[in-house]
Design an enzyme around this catalytic site. Sequence first.
Site, PDB file in Angstrom:
ATOM      1  N   ILE A  38      54.720  82.097 -45.580  1.00 27.72           N
ATOM      2  CA  ILE A  38      54.990  81.556 -46.916  1.00 27.72           C
ATOM      3  C   ILE A  38      54.433  82.418 -48.038  1.00 27.72           C
ATOM      4  O   ILE A  38      54.456  82.023 -49.197  1.00 27.72           O
ATOM      5  CB  ILE A  38      54.444  80.111 -47.066  1.00 27.72           C
ATOM      6  CG1 ILE A  38      52.945  80.061 -46.744  1.00 27.72           C
ATOM      7  CG2 ILE A  38      55.235  79.152 -46.205  1.00 27.72           C
ATOM      8  CD1 ILE A  38      52.311  78.711 -47.026  1.00 27.72           C
ATOM      9  N   THR A  39      53.919  83.617 -47.706  1.00 26.84           N
ATOM     10  CA  THR A  39      53.475  84.510 -48.765  1.00 26.84           C
ATOM     11  C   THR A  39      54.690  85.103 -49.469  1.00 26.84           C
ATOM     12  O   THR A  39      55.771  85.206 -48.889  1.00 26.84           O
ATOM     13  CB  THR A  39      52.609  85.662 -48.220  1.00 26.84           C
ATOM     14  OG1 THR A  39      53.401  86.476 -47.348  1.00 26.84           O
ATOM     15  CG2 THR A  39      51.410  85.116 -47.466  1.00 26.84           C
ATOM     16  N   CYS A  40      54.502  85.492 -50.734  1.00 29.01           N
ATOM     17  CA  CYS A  40      55.614  86.123 -51.456  1.00 29.01           C
ATOM     18  C   CYS A  40      55.524  87.632 -51.257  1.00 29.01           C
ATOM     19  O   CYS A  40      55.363  88.411 -52.187  1.00 29.01           O
ATOM     20  CB  CYS A  40      55.597  85.751 -52.936  1.00 29.01           C
ATOM     21  SG  CYS A  40      54.091  86.187 -53.808  1.00 29.01           S
ATOM     22  N   ASP A  41      55.601  88.045 -49.993  1.00 33.49           N
ATOM     23  CA  ASP A  41      55.488  89.446 -49.620  1.00 33.49           C
ATOM     24  C   ASP A  41      56.469  89.700 -48.486  1.00 33.49           C
ATOM     25  O   ASP A  41      56.446  88.997 -47.473  1.00 33.49           O
ATOM     26  CB  ASP A  41      54.061  89.772 -49.180  1.00 33.49           C
ATOM     27  CG  ASP A  41      53.793  91.264 -49.084  1.00 33.49           C
ATOM     28  OD1 ASP A  41      54.596  91.957 -48.429  1.00 33.49           O
ATOM     29  OD2 ASP A  41      52.790  91.727 -49.647  1.00 33.49           O
TER      30      ASP A  41
ATOM     31  N   ASN B 134      47.782  86.169 -51.707  1.00 30.77           N
ATOM     32  CA  ASN B 134      48.307  84.974 -52.384  1.00 30.77           C
ATOM     33  C   ASN B 134      47.291  83.829 -52.411  1.00 30.77           C
ATOM     34  O   ASN B 134      47.635  82.681 -52.667  1.00 30.77           O
ATOM     35  CB  ASN B 134      49.598  84.470 -51.738  1.00 30.77           C
ATOM     36  CG  ASN B 134      50.816  85.263 -52.154  1.00 30.77           C
ATOM     37  OD1 ASN B 134      51.772  85.371 -51.401  1.00 30.77           O
ATOM     38  ND2 ASN B 134      50.804  85.829 -53.340  1.00 30.77           N
TER      39      ASN B 134
END
Length: 615
Positions: free
Chosen positions: A480-483, A527
Amino acid sequence: MLDYGIRIWSDDDFKIEKGKIVVNYGKKPAIIDIVKDIRDEGYKGPLLIRFPHLIKEQIDLLFKAFKKSMKEYGYQGGFNALFPLKVNQFPNFVIPLMEMTKGIPYGLEAGSKPELIIAMAYNNPGSPIMVNGFKDKEMISLGFIAAKMGHDITLTIEGLNELETILTVAKEMGKPYPKIGLRIRLHSSGIGIWAKSGGINSKFGLTSSELIEAMNMLKNSNMLEYFTMIHFHIGSQISEISPLKKALREAGNIHAELYKMGAHNLKSIDLGGGLAVEYAQHDGLSQRHYTLEEYASDVVFLLKTIAHNKHVPDPDIYLEAGRFVAAKHAVLVAPVLELFSQEYDQRELQLKPKNPPLIDELYELYNLMNEKNAIEYLHDSLDHMESLLTLFDLGYIDLLDRSNTEILVHLIIKKAVDLLKHKKYDEILNIQNMIQEKYLLNCSFFQSLPDYWGLGQTFPVTPLDRLNEKPTRSASLWDITCDSDGEIAFDIRKPLFLHDVDINKEEYFLGFFLVGAYQEILGMQHNLFTHPTEFSVVFDDEGNYEITNLLEAQNILDILDDLDYDIKDIERKLKQYIEESDYISDDKRKDVLGRLYLYLSENAYLKTIVSYKDE
């Protein structure tokens, strides 16, 4: 039934029974049942489960293997083991570790001042403490304090300047002194991504000329009697036995030569770490090509042979098998939040009275597809999609046409997978490689599996239940990281297949096994996702389990506090903005502020809402 390689990596510590992964201990509870019990108590998000009995099991195996080999070869030296704290410094691991090793020569290895303080506080009386790594005068002085506390502590010298500091501190603080070890720089090196730990250009250790100089320094200071150990380390996760055997021959001969030069209290060799763990879950991809028994036998035999030939006593053996001891005890459980293809549902189709011809053909392919033509129609649909997306880019079809294209192609993919699920594995593998399902997991790979992200280290992953059903979807895992690096991509060489589940109707959990070594302490707060909620599963004498040491993931305010934000200032600013906002009516301000404080008291992981419980 697919066993996800459990016969390869689990050493029978976990089994599959009635479609569930169970702990092969006590009354064999299913991990999924343990997880549901915890979630019913309100603990959502990822979970880290510790099984302390697996720590004890690994240590017992270690001592049993070496004692057996020593008896077989008539070895006169002793066996001691240490846990390198860098592998896992968390209290819910270290404190139980020390409790279960009372009465045996098992201690802690420290590589920094904080780790040394942990060792001084928790190491069992009479068990060894080893201090490795670069040291200043303060750290060396802590070693002298530990000796005065009664600890059996050895300071391993990484350079001659450290030895000079030891001699200085000895004059200042007096007896009792810690023991002194010298790390030797071998020509031999390990194998794999950690091979640079050994070899002539390695970071640590004394050369041959420096060893001789160190001997002279100790003699001239009347401190030679405190020189008791040499130490080497050729790398973590040594996959082959041959590099170790080469290093042992070199180290054994150095030990014998130093002993003959007058170091008659030099009675120990610390082999360092490196004892490998089997992480593979596919045949032919093993990461360890020897057994523990073979490892112990080779160590004992070679050191015995060298000592006999050189006419010196058999040295005591010290081993720092941190990964071997810690890896198995921890399991990361991550809930699946979403399957991305499920965004494409037949109910979302909005076909027009007159569609572009390729869309009509897609619809026909979907309706006429059967097992015989599934592969052909699947390829046709993928070709049609490329053509239609090109038409959209050129402005010849509209957004509704594009939406219908995406929905139809995903419906065709799912239908093809279902029709072909009974085919031979090899026949559909290449197709599965083209059309993976994307599973969104409620976890951070950067936090909980940093070795995967940073080093490409694989970990066994398996669903916790439904293992009596054949999985049909080739899986890519997204965190769920924005990476974009927060992904475990599908790999045709070691494919992962999962079940096609409706997350709106049922929960689906994946377990990542063997994550107890390095992953926790190396985890990064990308994050600002922090260490997941953790707990231990402890078994009583009757085989029943109990949940202990439950520690919830940090809440948002605690995370920000760790980053040195002024929490009071954040709360004041947020409250002020709410009170001054023209978008919030006076009768709603209290409710909005209450909601905000509730969210600040929660952890950063996502909450899952499962509707089937209410049906």
